[in-house]
Design an enzyme around this catalytic site. Structure first.
Site, PDB file in Angstrom:
ATOM      1  N   ASP A 153     -24.045  33.067 -25.631  1.00 23.75           N
ATOM      2  CA  ASP A 153     -23.490  32.286 -24.521  1.00 23.75           C
ATOM      3  C   ASP A 153     -23.020  30.900 -24.945  1.00 23.75           C
ATOM      4  OD1 ASP A 153     -23.950  34.367 -22.709  1.00 23.75           O
ATOM      5  OD2 ASP A 153     -25.998  33.697 -22.346  1.00 23.75           O
ATOM      6  N   ALA A 154     -22.514  30.801 -26.164  1.00 23.20           N
ATOM      7  CA  ALA A 154     -22.045  29.504 -26.667  1.00 23.20           C
ATOM      8  C   ALA A 154     -20.630  29.590 -27.230  1.00 23.20           C
ATOM      9  CB  ALA A 154     -22.997  28.981 -27.737  1.00 23.20           C
TER      10      ALA A 154
END
Length: 283
Positions: free
Chosen positions: A227-228
Site C-alpha cells: 500500500d505504498a
C-alpha cells in the site's frame, strides 16, 4: 491512425519544439499536448496525441527514427501507443463484489475501452458474476502452502491471454515481487482508505473510534512495499458523529468504486506517468 507518445527525460531547453518538429516532418499532426516539469528533480514529462496522415504506413520506421534522432540525444525514456488495439485488462477479485460489478457495468456500457479476457479469484464465490457477463473465470486458490505454485498458475494464465495490465478489484491477497516485476506500474489496486491512513483489517472501525470527519479511498500502482505504490486517484466524503459503522462502510464502498474506475480510466487513456514512486497525471 492515432497514437499517444509519452516522454520523460532530464529537462533542458528545446525539447517541445524538437519533438513537435520531428512529428510534423514525419506526417504527424499533434491534436493534444501536455507537459510538466518537476523542478526539484529537473525532469521533463510530456504526453502528446498524434494523428498520422492517411498515407503514413511505417510505424516501426518512425519509432526507430525517434529513438535515434531524439531519444538518445535527450536521454529520453519514452513509449508510443496506438489506438487501434484495445488494452487487455485482467481482473483479480476475492469475495467483495462491489468494485467488480462497477467495472463490468462500465465495461459493458462502453465506458472502459478495454478487453477483459478473464476474471481470476482465490475463491469461487463470484463466479456467477463472470457468467452473467460471459467472461471466463479462473479459480486459483491461494494459501501459505501453495503460494508459489498458485502464483505460477496466475502468471501462466496472464501470459496465455496476453494481458497488458491487472486490476485488483478488492483482491485480498498480497501480490509478490515476481508478479510485480512482470507488470511494473501495470497492477492497479484500490485501498479502502485515504492513504496514508488507518492500518489493519478494520479501517472503518478504527476511523469510527477516532471520530474522523472524512473517509476516503485511494487507487494506486502496486509495489512490493504494501500500500505504498504511486498514487493514481483519491477521493473523500464527509461523515459525522451521527453516522454508524455501517454508514462508513457503505460510503467507503461507494468511494472505492468511483476511485478505482477513475484510476483505471486514467491508465487506459495513457494519462499516467510514474517517476520516483510518484505519478504525473495528465488531464
Amino acid at each position: 491512425m492515432k497514437a499517444t507518445i509519452l516522454i520523460h527525460c532530464p529537462d533542458q531547453a528545446g525539447i517541445i519544439s524538437t519533438v513537435t518538429g520531428f512529428i510534423h516532418s514525419n506526417k504527424g499532426n499533434i491534436v493534444y499536448l501536455d507537459q510538466h516539469v518537476d523542478k526539484p528533480a529537473n525532469v521533463f514529462f510530456m504526453r502528446t496525441v498524434v494523428e498520422f496522415q492517411n498515407d503514413f504506413s511505417d510505424l516501426e520506421h518512425f519509432k526507430t527514427l525517434f529513438q535515434n534522432e531524439l531519444a538518445i540525444s535527450y536521454n529520453m525514456e519514452w513509449s508510443l501507443h496506438t489506438d487501434d488495439k484495445l488494452p487487455r485488462m485482467a481482473i483479480f477479485v476475492s469475495k467483495y463484489n462491489h468494485c467488480l460489478y462497477d467495472l463490468l457495468s462500465r465495461y459493458q456500457s462502453g465506458e472502459l475501452a478495454v478487453e477483459i479476457p478473464f476474471i481470476l479469484s482465490n475463491h469461487n464465490d463470484l463466479r456467477y458474476i463472470a457468467e452473467q457477463f460471459s467472461i471466463p473465470f479462473y479459480h486459483v486458490p491461494f494459501t501459505k502452502a501453495n503460494r508459489v505454485t498458485a502464483e505460477q498458475e496466475q502468471i501462466a494464465i496472464l501470459e496465455k491471454h496476453d494481458v497488458d495490465f491487472i486490476v485488483l478489484a478488492r483482491y485480498m491477497q498480497i501480490v509478490s515481487g515476481n508478479l510485480i516485476d512482470k507488470y511494473p506500474n501495470k497492477i492497479i489496486n484500490i485501498h479502502h482508505s485515504f492513504l496514508p491512513a488507518f492500518a489493519g483489517a478494520k479501517p472503518y472501525h478504527a476511523a469510527f473510534k477516532r471520530g474522523v470527519k472524512i473517509i476516503g479511498a485511494t487507487s494506486h500502482y502496486v509495489t512490493e512495499e504494501l500500500d505504498a505504490g504511486p498514487i493514481i486517484e483519491q477521493d473523500v466524503t464527509t461523515v459525522t458523529h451521527s453516522h454508524t459503522i455501517e454508514d462508513f462502510i457503505t460510503k467507503g464502498r461507494d468511494l472505492e468504486k468511483i476511485v478505482l474506475s477513475r484510476g483505471v480510466k486514467l491508465h487506459i487513456a495513457r494519462k499516467t506517468m510514474v517517476y520516483n514512486n510518484k505519478t504525473v497525471i495528465f488531464s
